[in-house]
Design an enzyme around this catalytic site. Structure first.
Site, PDB file in Angstrom:
ATOM      1  N   ASP A 167       1.773   5.928   3.649  1.00 31.63           N
ATOM      2  CA  ASP A 167       3.218   5.728   3.469  1.00 31.63           C
ATOM      3  C   ASP A 167       3.452   6.849   2.479  1.00 31.63           C
ATOM      4  O   ASP A 167       2.487   7.528   2.067  1.00 31.63           O
ATOM      5  CB  ASP A 167       3.320   4.288   3.224  1.00 31.63           C
ATOM      6  N   HIS A 226       8.615   2.629  -0.879  1.00 29.25           N
ATOM      7  CA  HIS A 226       8.264   1.998   0.335  1.00 29.25           C
ATOM      8  C   HIS A 226       6.912   1.439   0.501  1.00 29.25           C
ATOM      9  O   HIS A 226       6.567   0.631   1.114  1.00 29.25           O
ATOM     10  CB  HIS A 226       8.637   2.935   1.641  1.00 29.25           C
ATOM     11  N   ASN A 255      13.267   0.845  14.044  1.00 34.98           N
ATOM     12  CA  ASN A 255      14.626   0.117  13.845  1.00 34.98           C
ATOM     13  C   ASN A 255      15.639   0.777  14.455  1.00 34.98           C
ATOM     14  O   ASN A 255      16.999   0.912  14.137  1.00 34.98           O
ATOM     15  CB  ASN A 255      14.832   0.345  12.032  1.00 34.98           C
ATOM     16  N   SER A 315       9.327  -1.986   9.230  1.00 35.48           N
ATOM     17  CA  SER A 315       8.401  -1.502   8.156  1.00 35.48           C
ATOM     18  C   SER A 315       7.581  -2.709   7.485  1.00 35.48           C
ATOM     19  O   SER A 315       6.432  -2.360   6.882  1.00 35.48           O
ATOM     20  CB  SER A 315       8.840  -0.614   6.906  1.00 35.48           C
TER      21      SER A 315
END
Length: 554
Positions: free
Chosen positions: A36, A80, A170, A239
């Site tokens: 990430d 994130h 998403n 996520s």
């Protein structure tokens, strides 16, 4: 209240965390990697469970000093990875929140900073994580294609017993997104506090289970908060259902360290609450086999000898044959494994469907898939890429039995020979040899060039030139791997007439067909295409303007 702040995601109606903890399943002894943006290893809730290593593939550098890691990566855009990691490993230390696997250890691996890394860098990160002991890898990202090096790296991870988890996406749609749809990966969908599918959560036949992914309480990096003890935030997206799923994998691996990635998946699915979703009796394409229940897993997983059957590993070896060229390696082919009895389009049908292109050796590998009998569909090279007549593509339909316990090194193997046209690996490039500024080909604003090719060498430069005026907004897009297939890793540069580089980009395009698995409000696109968003402005010419407009090449 499981630590200090409230976390509905862990309560008995959702992940049922305490019931698992009470039976000793806390993730202890399990190492997890998070691919990430750089997670904050100095945050009070994350520092206790940092494994002491962090990796940046772009620098090819391992960090062991948490403060040095923070100093290099602390940017407002980087948050994130910290959110994601806290879902898994936030310490139960009387501060903030607690992760579902709060005694597991974690290693951050960078793929956003703040833009996306190339597929080769992501693959390097996954291999590094595997080689450094990660038993589970979380991927809360996606978009474009993840075949080629990324698939190879995840196949390698699974061959070494590492479970790989990815968020469904998403997109609001029922579709394949990658890497979640890669064979063998565990794909996670998102639920709200009422255990309903969150509207944005991508659906599809490849979904495994679902976990909380709306308004989850997570850790904010210290560089974004004035509180030296670190902050917290409510975040939404698949996520965050994905790392909860990774945390459940860590609990299972703590109990049964020898469990294979497919066995880990099946333990989750067999103990999920299937009453949610559109099919209250089991699987549906919106929530998979249902809501993850860590407590039920702890209750039922008492004997590792009773684990579900192991998965299967399949290798399809493709060749092409023609009168004029004999037998050739089956590169640029497409292979589908379709479970027999599949009811196409049925939202409650869990029959597996896997797909993969062939690699440079003409092979398509399917790692850690469901055992069973499959119909095989093979198609020769895509003629929109290679040229030729449609009827020359060639197809094959057959069957194969994938046996439980076959491995990466001893797979269930089948050779397929397809009568197919010749793949032209050295087509005529209308622009060659535009390999330097002096031989750049002229183009104009609004123009799409003819296809330029990479010849059989490690890298190829293609230069194009256009005339730009001071202040012009330049937006360029390179149509490469995402649109055409193959493994080209494109890199785009804007250079002025003196050779000065004005802008560069590597895999950071934003075509509408690609999306990250991040919170919709925190999108960071990753795609095998290359472009400049937003537009890059040409610098103003030095006053007075006594010369002609400058010429730039890309």
């Amino acid at each position: 209240m499981f630590d200090v702040l409230p976390q509905y995601a862990l309560d008995p109606r959702h992940l049922n965390a305490k019931a698992a903890w009470d039976k000793g399943l806390t993730g202890k002894g399990v190492l997890v990697a998070v691919i990430d943006d750089p997670g904050d290893v100095t945050h009070p809730d994350l520092a206790p469970n940092w494994a002491g290593k962090a990796f940046d593939p772009r620098q090819n550098k391992v960090y062991t000093d948490g403060q040095a890691w923070k100093d290099y990566f602390k940017k407002p855009e980087n948050s994130h990875g910290t959110f994601v990691a806290s879902s898994i490993v936030a310490a139960k230390n009387g501060k903030g929140i607690v992760g579902l696997a709060y005694e597991a250890k974690w290693m951050p691996v960078v793929m956003f900073n703040p833009g996306g890394y190339s597929s080769f860098e992501i693959a390097l990160g996954a291999v590094w994580a595997t080689n450094n002991g990660a038993r589970a890898i979380n991927n809360s990202w996606g978009g474009g294609l993840s075949f080629g090096p990324v698939k190879d790296a995840f196949d390698y991870a699974m061959a070494n017993g590492t479970t790989v988890v990815a968020s469904m996406g998403n997109s609001y749609h029922d579709e394949f997104q990658y890497p979640a749809a890669l064979p063998g990966l565990i794909a996670s969908g998102a639920l709200d506090a009422s255990n309903r599918k969150v509207t944005f959560s991508t659906s599809g036949r490849h979904i495994s289970t679902a976990a909380p992914g709306q308004d989850t309480m997570l850790v904010n990096p210290t560089w974004q908060d004035t509180n030296p003890e670190g902050g917290y935030a409510l975040i939404s997206g698949t996520s965050f259902s994905s790392p909860y799923t990774t945390a459940v994998a860590a609990l299972i691996l703590q109990k049964c360290p020898a469990a294979t990635p497919y066995q880990v998946r099946r333990v989750m699915e067999m103990n999920a609450d299937g009453s949610i979703g559109t099919n209250p009796n089991g699987f549906d394409r919106e929530t998979g086999w249902g809501r993850l229940d860590a407590g039920k897993i702890a209750q039922n997983l008492t004997d590792c000898a009773a684990l579900p059957a192991k998965g299967a590993n399949v290798l399809i070896d493709v060749d092409y044959i023609s009168n004029s060229n004999g037998v050739q390696t089956g590169i640029l082919g497409d292979v589908i494994l379709r479970g027999q009895g599949m009811r196409a389009g049925a939202s409650d049908d869990p029959t597996p469907l896997y797909l993969s292109p062939t690699d440079n050796n003409g092979q398509a590998r399917f790692s850690e898939i469901a055992p069973g009998t499959y119909d095989i569909y093979v198609a020769g090279p895509d003629l929109s890429t290679t040229g030729g007549k449609t009827e020359d593509r060639g197809t094959f339909i057959g069957t194969l039995t994938a046996t439980s316990g076959s491995t990466y090194y001893r797979p269930d193997e089948k050779r397929v020979i397809v009568p197919a046209g010749v793949v032209n690996l050295n087509p005529t490039d209308p622009y060659e040899p535009n390999d330097d500024m002096a031989s750049a080909k002229t183009i104009a604003y609004g123009q799409t060039t003819q296809t330029a090719y990479i010849y059989g060498k490690p890298r190829d430069f293609d230069y194009f030139k256009f005339t730009g005026a001071s202040g012009d907004q330049i937006k360029a897009e390179m149509l490469a791997a995402a649109q055409l297939g193959g493994q080209l890793d494109s890199f785009l540069s804007l250079v002025d007439s003196t050779g000065k580089v004005l802008a560069t980009n590597d895999d950071r395009g934003t075509p509408a067909s690609t999306a990250t698995r991040k919170s919709p409000s925190r999108c960071r696109p990753l795609a095998p295409t290359t472009s400049w968003p937003p537009a890059t402005k040409l610098p103003a010419a030095p006053p007075p303007p006594t010369t002609a407009p400058s010429t730039s090449t890309s």
